[in-house]
Every structure is written in C-alpha cells, then in structure tokens.
Scaffold this active site. Sequence first.
Site, PDB file in Angstrom:
ATOM      1  N   SER A  40     -57.280 -12.457  -4.290  1.00  0.00           N
ATOM      2  CA  SER A  40     -56.886 -13.844  -4.357  1.00  0.00           C
ATOM      3  C   SER A  40     -57.767 -14.601  -4.848  1.00  0.00           C
ATOM      4  CB  SER A  40     -56.684 -14.222  -2.664  1.00  0.00           C
ATOM      5  OG  SER A  40     -55.589 -15.459  -2.911  1.00  0.00           O
ATOM      6  N   ASP A 155     -50.009 -11.505  -3.465  1.00  0.00           N
ATOM      7  CA  ASP A 155     -51.424 -11.618  -2.909  1.00  0.00           C
ATOM      8  C   ASP A 155     -52.054 -10.247  -2.578  1.00  0.00           C
ATOM      9  OD1 ASP A 155     -53.612 -12.884  -1.462  1.00  0.00           O
ATOM     10  OD2 ASP A 155     -53.021 -14.708  -2.188  1.00  0.00           O
TER      11      ASP A 155
END
Length: 279
Positions: A40, A155
């Site tokens: 991320s 993600d």
Amino acid sequence: MGKEIVLVLGGGGAKGLAHIGTINALHELGYTIKEVVGTSIGALVGGIYCAGGLDALEKHMLGMSKTDYLRLVDITIGKEGWVKGDKLFEIIRKEIVADVEICDLDVAFTAVATDLKIHDAVALNSGSLFEAIRASISIPDFFTPVYKEDMKLVDGGILSPLPLEFVSNKDLPVIAVNLSGKPQTLNINEKKEKKRFPLISQLPLPSFKIASMDILISSFELMMMKICQQSILHYHPDFVVDVPWNSCLFHEFYKGKEQIELGYRLTLRRLDDKFNLVQ
C-alpha cells in the site's frame, strides 16, 4: 549488525509518510538499503525511493494542502471502485519520478497486492513500477482493481499490511516500519478533531457512499493492526519502528511535515536505545 539491511514498509494511508523519515534517518546513520518490500503506502514510498525519487516526493508532500489531494481524485462510474488513479500517477510521473521496469532498479523492490481470484497476497517484483504500486494501493471500493495477467489485484494491506513474509534476502537484518503501532496519547482538542473524517465529505460522492467509506476506513485500520501484530510475532524482524496508528487519519496527507519528522525521530530513537545499532 552490519550496515546493509532489508527494509519492510507497512500500509496505513497517510501515516506512511513516516516511511520517508525512516529512510532519511537510516541514510543519516550510514545504513545501505539493499531490498525494499512494501504494501500500500509502503509500496508507494518504497518504490519511489528505489527509483531515486524520494527527495522529490518529500518536497511534494511537504507542500500539500488540506484540499490538494482532492485534485488527484478522478471519479469513474463503475461497480468496482470510484477512483481510477490516473491523475495520481500523472502527478508522480511529471513531478517526482518516471516509470521504470522493476528489474532495472538499483535496489531490489517488491510491492505486495492481494489477488481476489486466488484469495492470497502476491509479490509484484517485475514489470512496470507504477503498475505494481497502483495495484498495491488499490483500496477496495475506492480505487478500481488492477487486472494483470490472470490476477485481479487490490490493496496488499488486506492480507499483508506488514509484508515480512515477502523478504527475499534472508542473509541481511530486517527493519520493519509498522504503521499500526500502539496509539499515542491525545489531548482533548486532538481527540475531537480525530473523531470523524471531515475531508471525506468534500469528495464528489453520494452521502451513503461517504458514510460507508467512514466505516470502511475505521474497520480497515483495526484489521491491519491485528494482522501486523501477528506478523511481527511470527517472522521476528530484527528491528521494528512502531508508528502510532492514531498519529494521523488515513487521508491526512497534508500532515507530511509531522509524519516525516515522526518517522525520523522514532527510527533514531529505536536504533540508538533499543538495538544499539548506532556506530
């Protein structure tokens, strides 16, 4: 412990600007980063660092205002997300660093994403740097997924918010930056400020979507904290920088100065006091 290290950068939204401070501190102390694994925001900062754009990224984030990030939001109408992410990477390309092939980087780099087709975290360590970062930051229901080969990527923080399991160089010490550390004590005014996500209300989204994002972000942060704790216990990194999970809100990228300084201070303190690594 030698001067060459592996750096693992966790996920956690704007808190990840602390990664910049950590890297600055490590360089100041003379450490050489031989490998970066990020998920991320950790993939974003780590990838840009490996491509030589960290100074430009820091300068850009120090100049960001409360509303600047809204200009990066390119809304799309679809069932898989509200933001395409094209504007974000156009800014990165123009003002920070150009896209490169990961295999051409001077520092080994891995971005971690979640493949919804196989229900597992995956390592992205080849191909376009920007594509790997874009996949790793694709918060579900916010960014649209990235389709790569047979994968549907979102993600990396969903399954691997502190991706210690993806370190490839097992011979070097591992320093991990955990963005889900124990909370810091807040004063009364700060507590009031952090009760809501006020800037989310400025996004051009329906009211029901804003409310659901508020809950989604809070739930996501709690999930990440628990997974990070288990990852540290299981993989035993040599050194952990714990950034308080409430040091800023997920979207507060305009707090670059505070977060960068926080990462810098925490890294120096841990290296010196706990692990006595300062030569």
